[in-house]
Design a protein around this motif. Structure first.
Motif, short mmCIF file in Angstrom:
data_model
loop_
_atom_site.label_atom_id
_atom_site.label_comp_id
_atom_site.label_asym_id
_atom_site.label_seq_id
_atom_site.Cartn_x
_atom_site.Cartn_y
_atom_site.Cartn_z
N THR A 148 1.00 -1.41 -0.27
CA THR A 148 -0.02 0.07 -0.06
C THR A 148 0.71 1.36 0.10
OG1 THR A 148 -0.44 0.47 2.19
CG2 THR A 148 -1.48 -1.91 1.54
N LYS A 149 0.37 2.83 -0.04
CA LYS A 149 0.87 3.81 -0.22
C LYS A 149 2.09 4.10 1.15
CE LYS A 149 0.05 8.47 0.18
NZ LYS A 149 -0.36 10.02 -0.17
N ASP A 150 1.53 3.16 2.40
CA ASP A 150 2.18 4.11 3.52
C ASP A 150 2.93 2.01 4.18
OD1 ASP A 150 1.74 6.59 3.64
OD2 ASP A 150 0.20 5.77 4.13
N ARG A 167 7.74 -1.05 -5.93
CA ARG A 167 7.51 -0.25 -5.80
C ARG A 167 8.17 0.45 -7.14
NH1 ARG A 167 4.35 2.34 -1.61
NH2 ARG A 167 4.60 1.20 -0.19
N GLU A 191 6.11 2.05 -10.80
CA GLU A 191 6.25 3.43 -10.53
C GLU A 191 7.44 4.16 -11.78
OE1 GLU A 191 7.09 5.91 -7.44
OE2 GLU A 191 5.84 4.76 -6.20
#
Length: 389
Positions: free
Chosen positions: A290-292, A326, A330
Protein backbone atom coordinates in the motif's frame (compact mmCIF):
# COMPACT_ATOMS: atom_id res chain seq x y z
CA UNK A 1 57.39 -31.02 48.11
CA UNK A 2 58.32 -31.43 44.43
CA UNK A 3 59.71 -34.91 45.10
CA UNK A 4 56.49 -35.95 46.84
CA UNK A 5 54.21 -34.83 44.01
CA UNK A 6 53.56 -37.17 41.07
CA UNK A 7 52.58 -36.33 37.51
CA UNK A 8 48.90 -37.02 36.87
CA UNK A 9 47.56 -36.74 33.29
CA UNK A 10 44.08 -38.06 34.13
CA UNK A 11 41.06 -36.26 32.70
CA UNK A 12 39.57 -35.88 36.21
CA UNK A 13 41.74 -35.87 39.33
CA UNK A 14 42.79 -33.47 42.10
CA UNK A 15 46.07 -35.19 42.99
CA UNK A 16 49.55 -34.41 41.67
CA UNK A 17 50.45 -32.02 38.86
CA UNK A 18 49.86 -31.73 35.11
CA UNK A 19 51.96 -30.02 32.43
CA UNK A 20 50.83 -27.54 29.81
CA UNK A 21 50.61 -30.13 27.02
CA UNK A 22 48.32 -32.57 28.84
CA UNK A 23 46.33 -29.72 30.42
CA UNK A 24 45.66 -28.23 26.98
CA UNK A 25 44.68 -31.67 25.67
CA UNK A 26 42.18 -32.14 28.52
CA UNK A 27 40.73 -28.67 27.89
CA UNK A 28 40.04 -29.51 24.25
CA UNK A 29 38.32 -32.76 25.24
CA UNK A 30 36.31 -30.91 27.90
CA UNK A 31 35.15 -28.33 25.36
CA UNK A 32 34.00 -31.12 23.05
CA UNK A 33 31.91 -32.54 25.90
CA UNK A 34 30.60 -29.12 26.97
CA UNK A 35 29.01 -28.59 23.53
CA UNK A 36 26.49 -31.31 24.44
CA UNK A 37 25.37 -29.28 27.47
CA UNK A 38 25.53 -25.77 25.99
CA UNK A 39 23.80 -26.38 22.64
CA UNK A 40 20.17 -26.50 23.98
CA UNK A 41 20.64 -23.29 25.99
CA UNK A 42 22.45 -21.54 23.13
CA UNK A 43 19.71 -22.60 20.73
CA UNK A 44 17.09 -21.17 23.06
CA UNK A 45 18.98 -17.88 23.32
CA UNK A 46 19.13 -17.53 19.54
CA UNK A 47 15.55 -18.58 18.77
CA UNK A 48 13.85 -16.93 21.75
CA UNK A 49 15.14 -13.38 21.26
CA UNK A 50 12.59 -10.72 20.35
CA UNK A 51 15.25 -8.16 19.47
CA UNK A 52 19.02 -7.98 19.23
CA UNK A 53 19.53 -6.22 22.57
CA UNK A 54 17.57 -8.92 24.41
CA UNK A 55 20.27 -11.42 23.47
CA UNK A 56 22.45 -9.77 26.13
CA UNK A 57 19.85 -10.09 28.89
CA UNK A 58 21.24 -13.41 30.11
CA UNK A 59 19.48 -13.64 33.47
CA UNK A 60 15.90 -13.13 32.27
CA UNK A 61 16.51 -15.34 29.25
CA UNK A 62 17.75 -18.17 31.44
CA UNK A 63 14.79 -17.86 33.82
CA UNK A 64 12.33 -17.92 30.88
CA UNK A 65 13.91 -21.00 29.30
CA UNK A 66 12.02 -24.33 29.54
CA UNK A 67 12.66 -26.19 32.79
CA UNK A 68 14.41 -29.06 31.00
CA UNK A 69 16.81 -26.67 29.27
CA UNK A 70 17.65 -24.94 32.56
CA UNK A 71 18.22 -28.21 34.41
CA UNK A 72 20.38 -29.55 31.56
CA UNK A 73 22.42 -26.32 31.56
CA UNK A 74 22.94 -26.42 35.34
CA UNK A 75 23.95 -30.10 35.27
CA UNK A 76 26.39 -29.33 32.48
CA UNK A 77 27.86 -26.37 34.38
CA UNK A 78 28.36 -28.50 37.49
CA UNK A 79 30.12 -31.25 35.51
CA UNK A 80 32.23 -28.78 33.50
CA UNK A 81 33.28 -26.78 36.58
CA UNK A 82 34.19 -29.98 38.46
CA UNK A 83 36.39 -31.27 35.63
CA UNK A 84 38.05 -27.91 34.91
CA UNK A 85 38.81 -27.25 38.58
CA UNK A 86 40.39 -30.69 38.91
CA UNK A 87 42.71 -29.81 36.03
CA UNK A 88 43.36 -26.22 37.14
CA UNK A 89 44.49 -27.32 40.60
CA UNK A 90 47.02 -29.76 39.11
CA UNK A 91 48.22 -27.11 36.64
CA UNK A 92 48.73 -24.61 39.49
CA UNK A 93 50.67 -27.26 41.40
CA UNK A 94 52.99 -27.49 38.39
CA UNK A 95 53.29 -23.70 38.12
CA UNK A 96 54.10 -23.24 41.83
CA UNK A 97 56.12 -26.42 42.27
CA UNK A 98 54.05 -27.18 45.35
CA UNK A 99 50.47 -27.13 46.57
CA UNK A 100 49.35 -23.55 47.28
CA UNK A 101 45.84 -23.95 48.67
CA UNK A 102 45.03 -20.22 48.74
CA UNK A 103 45.86 -19.78 45.05
CA UNK A 104 44.18 -23.08 44.15
CA UNK A 105 40.91 -22.13 45.86
CA UNK A 106 40.92 -18.53 44.60
CA UNK A 107 41.54 -19.32 40.92
CA UNK A 108 39.23 -22.35 41.07
CA UNK A 109 36.45 -20.05 42.28
CA UNK A 110 36.95 -17.88 39.17
CA UNK A 111 36.51 -20.89 36.89
CA UNK A 112 33.41 -22.06 38.78
CA UNK A 113 31.81 -18.61 38.44
CA UNK A 114 32.82 -18.59 34.78
CA UNK A 115 31.00 -21.90 34.20
CA UNK A 116 27.77 -20.31 35.57
CA UNK A 117 28.31 -16.91 33.90
CA UNK A 118 25.05 -17.12 31.93
CA UNK A 119 22.94 -16.66 35.09
CA UNK A 120 24.43 -13.25 35.90
CA UNK A 121 23.25 -9.86 34.55
CA UNK A 122 24.79 -9.01 31.19
CA UNK A 123 27.35 -6.40 32.35
CA UNK A 124 28.53 -8.60 35.21
CA UNK A 125 28.61 -11.67 32.95
CA UNK A 126 30.78 -9.88 30.37
CA UNK A 127 33.16 -8.77 33.16
CA UNK A 128 33.31 -12.35 34.46
CA UNK A 129 34.09 -13.69 30.98
CA UNK A 130 36.80 -11.05 30.46
CA UNK A 131 38.55 -11.76 33.78
CA UNK A 132 38.04 -15.52 33.36
CA UNK A 133 39.58 -15.47 29.86
CA UNK A 134 42.67 -13.62 31.08
CA UNK A 135 43.13 -16.04 34.00
CA UNK A 136 42.51 -19.05 31.74
CA UNK A 137 45.25 -17.99 29.32
CA UNK A 138 47.66 -17.38 32.20
CA UNK A 139 47.04 -20.85 33.64
CA UNK A 140 47.47 -22.41 30.19
CA UNK A 141 50.60 -20.54 29.07
CA UNK A 142 52.55 -20.14 32.34
CA UNK A 143 55.64 -22.32 32.42
CA UNK A 144 55.60 -24.86 35.24
CA UNK A 145 58.38 -25.10 37.79
CA UNK A 146 58.26 -28.91 37.55
CA UNK A 147 57.59 -29.71 33.88
CA UNK A 148 59.45 -26.60 32.75
CA UNK A 149 62.72 -28.15 33.88
CA UNK A 150 62.28 -31.23 31.73
CA UNK A 151 64.27 -31.78 28.49
CA UNK A 152 62.72 -31.06 25.09
CA UNK A 153 60.17 -33.64 23.92
CA UNK A 154 59.30 -33.44 20.23
CA UNK A 155 56.03 -35.31 20.84
CA UNK A 156 54.66 -32.36 22.83
CA UNK A 157 55.40 -29.78 20.14
CA UNK A 158 52.26 -28.37 18.50
CA UNK A 159 51.91 -29.53 14.87
CA UNK A 160 50.55 -26.76 12.61
CA UNK A 161 50.33 -29.08 9.61
CA UNK A 162 47.98 -31.38 11.53
CA UNK A 163 45.86 -28.39 12.58
CA UNK A 164 45.42 -26.95 9.08
CA UNK A 165 45.74 -30.19 7.08
CA UNK A 166 43.82 -32.55 9.43
CA UNK A 167 42.79 -35.60 7.37
CA UNK A 168 45.03 -34.81 4.35
CA UNK A 169 47.98 -34.43 6.71
CA UNK A 170 46.85 -37.67 8.36
CA UNK A 171 46.97 -39.61 5.08
CA UNK A 172 50.50 -38.35 4.42
CA UNK A 173 51.66 -39.32 7.92
CA UNK A 174 49.62 -42.53 8.26
CA UNK A 175 47.60 -41.01 11.10
CA UNK A 176 44.15 -42.23 10.15
CA UNK A 177 42.39 -40.96 13.28
CA UNK A 178 42.33 -37.59 11.50
CA UNK A 179 39.76 -38.99 9.04
CA UNK A 180 37.12 -38.26 11.68
CA UNK A 181 37.42 -34.68 10.42
CA UNK A 182 35.43 -35.68 7.32
CA UNK A 183 32.42 -36.22 9.60
CA UNK A 184 33.08 -33.39 12.08
CA UNK A 185 34.23 -30.46 9.90
CA UNK A 186 30.73 -28.96 9.50
CA UNK A 187 29.74 -29.52 13.15
CA UNK A 188 30.57 -27.52 16.32
CA UNK A 189 33.24 -30.16 17.06
CA UNK A 190 35.17 -29.51 13.81
CA UNK A 191 37.47 -26.73 15.04
CA UNK A 192 38.09 -28.45 18.38
CA UNK A 193 39.00 -31.71 16.64
CA UNK A 194 41.42 -29.82 14.37
CA UNK A 195 43.09 -28.36 17.48
CA UNK A 196 43.19 -31.86 18.98
CA UNK A 197 44.97 -33.06 15.83
CA UNK A 198 47.47 -30.21 16.21
CA UNK A 199 48.22 -31.24 19.81
CA UNK A 200 48.60 -34.95 19.03
CA UNK A 201 50.15 -34.52 15.56
CA UNK A 202 53.81 -34.97 16.45
CA UNK A 203 53.05 -37.98 18.62
CA UNK A 204 51.04 -39.68 15.85
CA UNK A 205 53.49 -38.87 13.05
CA UNK A 206 56.49 -39.95 15.13
CA UNK A 207 54.95 -43.38 15.78
CA UNK A 208 53.35 -44.10 12.42
CA UNK A 209 56.25 -43.44 10.03
CA UNK A 210 59.88 -44.49 10.01
CA UNK A 211 62.26 -41.55 10.47
CA UNK A 212 66.02 -41.64 10.21
CA UNK A 213 66.49 -39.05 12.92
CA UNK A 214 64.78 -36.21 14.78
CA UNK A 215 66.14 -33.59 12.38
CA UNK A 216 64.49 -35.31 9.41
CA UNK A 217 61.21 -35.51 11.34
CA UNK A 218 61.24 -31.82 12.32
CA UNK A 219 62.09 -30.64 8.79
CA UNK A 220 59.32 -32.77 7.28
CA UNK A 221 56.68 -31.50 9.73
CA UNK A 222 57.86 -27.91 9.33
CA UNK A 223 57.51 -28.11 5.52
CA UNK A 224 54.07 -29.68 5.80
CA UNK A 225 53.03 -27.01 8.28
CA UNK A 226 54.09 -24.21 5.93
CA UNK A 227 52.31 -25.83 2.97
CA UNK A 228 49.01 -26.34 4.79
CA UNK A 229 49.08 -22.87 6.41
CA UNK A 230 49.69 -21.23 3.03
CA UNK A 231 46.94 -23.30 1.41
CA UNK A 232 44.35 -22.45 4.08
CA UNK A 233 45.30 -18.85 4.80
CA UNK A 234 46.34 -17.60 1.34
CA UNK A 235 45.60 -19.93 -1.59
CA UNK A 236 42.04 -21.07 -0.79
CA UNK A 237 40.80 -17.56 0.21
CA UNK A 238 42.49 -16.15 -2.92
CA UNK A 239 40.70 -18.68 -5.15
CA UNK A 240 37.35 -17.91 -3.51
CA UNK A 241 37.98 -14.16 -3.91
CA UNK A 242 38.99 -14.62 -7.56
CA UNK A 243 35.88 -16.66 -8.34
CA UNK A 244 33.67 -14.08 -6.61
CA UNK A 245 35.30 -11.17 -8.50
CA UNK A 246 35.01 -13.08 -11.78
CA UNK A 247 31.30 -13.56 -11.18
CA UNK A 248 30.81 -9.89 -10.24
CA UNK A 249 32.88 -8.56 -13.15
CA UNK A 250 31.16 -10.94 -15.55
CA UNK A 251 27.77 -9.65 -14.39
CA UNK A 252 28.89 -6.04 -14.75
CA UNK A 253 30.34 -6.71 -18.22
CA UNK A 254 27.14 -8.43 -19.30
CA UNK A 255 25.00 -5.53 -18.14
CA UNK A 256 27.23 -2.83 -19.65
CA UNK A 257 27.68 -4.72 -22.92
CA UNK A 258 23.91 -4.88 -23.26
CA UNK A 259 23.40 -1.27 -22.28
CA UNK A 260 21.94 -0.43 -25.64
CA UNK A 261 19.70 -3.47 -25.68
CA UNK A 262 17.12 -2.41 -23.09
CA UNK A 263 14.84 -5.32 -23.93
CA UNK A 264 17.51 -7.88 -23.04
CA UNK A 265 18.44 -5.92 -19.93
CA UNK A 266 14.80 -5.79 -18.84
CA UNK A 267 14.57 -9.56 -19.26
CA UNK A 268 17.66 -10.00 -17.07
CA UNK A 269 16.18 -7.80 -14.35
CA UNK A 270 12.90 -9.66 -14.65
CA UNK A 271 14.72 -12.97 -14.12
CA UNK A 272 16.40 -11.58 -11.01
CA UNK A 273 13.06 -10.38 -9.68
CA UNK A 274 11.51 -13.79 -10.38
CA UNK A 275 14.37 -15.47 -8.50
CA UNK A 276 13.88 -13.16 -5.50
CA UNK A 277 10.13 -13.78 -5.49
CA UNK A 278 10.71 -17.53 -5.66
CA UNK A 279 13.01 -17.28 -2.64
CA UNK A 280 10.46 -15.13 -0.84
CA UNK A 281 7.71 -17.66 -1.52
CA UNK A 282 9.52 -20.06 0.83
CA UNK A 283 8.78 -17.71 3.75
CA UNK A 284 5.78 -15.60 2.67
CA UNK A 285 2.21 -16.74 2.17
CA UNK A 286 1.29 -13.46 0.51
CA UNK A 287 1.82 -9.70 0.63
CA UNK A 288 0.11 -6.34 0.16
CA UNK A 289 1.89 -3.16 -0.97
CA UNK A 290 0.00 0.00 0.00
CA UNK A 291 1.01 3.65 -0.04
CA UNK A 292 2.18 3.67 3.59
CA UNK A 293 2.90 0.03 4.38
CA UNK A 294 4.39 -3.19 2.99
CA UNK A 295 2.55 -6.14 4.53
CA UNK A 296 4.09 -9.61 4.30
CA UNK A 297 2.37 -12.67 5.74
CA UNK A 298 3.98 -15.78 7.27
CA UNK A 299 2.67 -18.87 9.04
CA UNK A 300 2.68 -18.50 12.83
CA UNK A 301 4.20 -21.92 13.49
CA UNK A 302 7.03 -21.25 11.06
CA UNK A 303 7.71 -17.89 12.71
CA UNK A 304 8.01 -19.51 16.15
CA UNK A 305 10.80 -21.75 14.88
CA UNK A 306 12.95 -19.01 13.36
CA UNK A 307 16.00 -17.65 15.19
CA UNK A 308 16.48 -13.91 15.67
CA UNK A 309 18.91 -13.78 12.74
CA UNK A 310 16.46 -15.62 10.47
CA UNK A 311 13.66 -13.22 11.42
CA UNK A 312 15.95 -10.28 10.69
CA UNK A 313 16.88 -11.75 7.29
CA UNK A 314 13.20 -12.33 6.46
CA UNK A 315 12.29 -8.72 7.32
CA UNK A 316 15.24 -7.45 5.25
CA UNK A 317 14.17 -9.66 2.33
CA UNK A 318 10.62 -8.33 2.52
CA UNK A 319 11.91 -4.74 2.42
CA UNK A 320 14.08 -5.53 -0.62
CA UNK A 321 11.18 -7.20 -2.43
CA UNK A 322 8.92 -4.24 -1.65
CA UNK A 323 11.47 -1.75 -3.02
CA UNK A 324 11.77 -3.79 -6.24
CA UNK A 325 8.00 -3.88 -6.68
CA UNK A 326 7.59 -0.15 -6.01
CA UNK A 327 10.34 0.73 -8.51
CA UNK A 328 8.71 -1.50 -11.10
CA UNK A 329 5.25 0.02 -10.62
CA UNK A 330 6.52 3.60 -10.76
CA UNK A 331 9.11 2.77 -13.46
CA UNK A 332 11.95 4.07 -11.30
CA UNK A 333 15.40 2.50 -11.28
CA UNK A 334 16.60 3.35 -7.77
CA UNK A 335 14.05 5.60 -6.07
CA UNK A 336 13.18 2.92 -3.54
CA UNK A 337 15.65 0.67 -1.71
CA UNK A 338 15.73 -1.68 1.26
CA UNK A 339 16.72 1.25 3.48
CA UNK A 340 13.74 3.36 2.44
CA UNK A 341 11.27 0.47 2.71
CA UNK A 342 12.47 -1.16 5.93
CA UNK A 343 10.64 1.27 8.29
CA UNK A 344 7.27 0.65 6.59
CA UNK A 345 7.71 -3.10 6.03
CA UNK A 346 5.91 -5.32 8.53
CA UNK A 347 5.50 -9.06 9.01
CA UNK A 348 2.03 -10.37 9.91
CA UNK A 349 0.56 -13.75 10.81
CA UNK A 350 -1.27 -15.33 7.90
CA UNK A 351 -3.84 -16.89 10.23
CA UNK A 352 -4.56 -14.13 12.77
CA UNK A 353 -3.21 -11.05 10.93
CA UNK A 354 -1.41 -10.01 14.13
CA UNK A 355 1.86 -8.08 13.87
CA UNK A 356 4.95 -10.31 14.23
CA UNK A 357 7.84 -8.13 13.12
CA UNK A 358 8.74 -4.52 12.32
CA UNK A 359 11.63 -2.06 12.19
CA UNK A 360 11.26 0.94 14.50
CA UNK A 361 14.14 3.41 14.33
CA UNK A 362 14.27 6.51 16.54
CA UNK A 363 14.04 9.35 14.00
CA UNK A 364 15.85 11.85 16.24
CA UNK A 365 18.80 9.52 16.62
CA UNK A 366 18.71 8.65 12.94
CA UNK A 367 18.90 12.30 11.91
CA UNK A 368 21.02 13.92 14.62
CA UNK A 369 22.43 11.17 16.85
CA UNK A 370 26.06 10.25 17.28
CA UNK A 371 27.48 7.09 15.75
CA UNK A 372 27.31 5.30 19.12
CA UNK A 373 23.66 6.32 19.58
CA UNK A 374 22.85 5.30 16.00
CA UNK A 375 24.48 1.89 16.49
CA UNK A 376 22.60 1.32 19.74
CA UNK A 377 19.30 2.36 18.15
CA UNK A 378 19.91 0.07 15.16
CA UNK A 379 20.36 -2.90 17.49
CA UNK A 380 16.99 -2.22 19.09
CA UNK A 381 15.17 -1.28 15.87
CA UNK A 382 14.35 -4.86 14.84
CA UNK A 383 11.30 -5.79 16.91
CA UNK A 384 9.85 -9.29 16.77
CA UNK A 385 6.80 -10.64 18.60
CA UNK A 386 5.61 -14.14 19.42
CA UNK A 387 2.30 -15.30 17.92
CA UNK A 388 -0.49 -15.56 20.51
CA UNK A 389 -2.00 -18.60 18.79
Amino acid sequence: MIEEMRENKAFVSFEGFIGRYDYFLNLVLLNMISILFTTPLTGYYLTGADNLSSLFNFTSFFMQAPLGVRIWGIIGSIIISYVIVSNVIRRLNDINGEENKCMNYGISAIFIILAFGYVFPSILALLIYLVGTIVAFWVLLKKGKITGERPYDYRKQFNWGALFGTWIWGLINKSYKTLWMLLLWCTPWGLLFAIYCGIKGNEWAGKNRDWDNLEQFNKSQEKQGIIFVVLNVIVVPAIIFALTMTLVMGTVFYITSNNGDTQKLDKTIEKLETAMNSLGSIYFEGHEITKDENKYYVLSNDWRGYSFQEKKDILDMAASMASTERNKVEKQSAKYSKTTELPRTKIYSQETKELLGEFIMDKKVQENGSFKEYLSASMKAYQFYKPTK
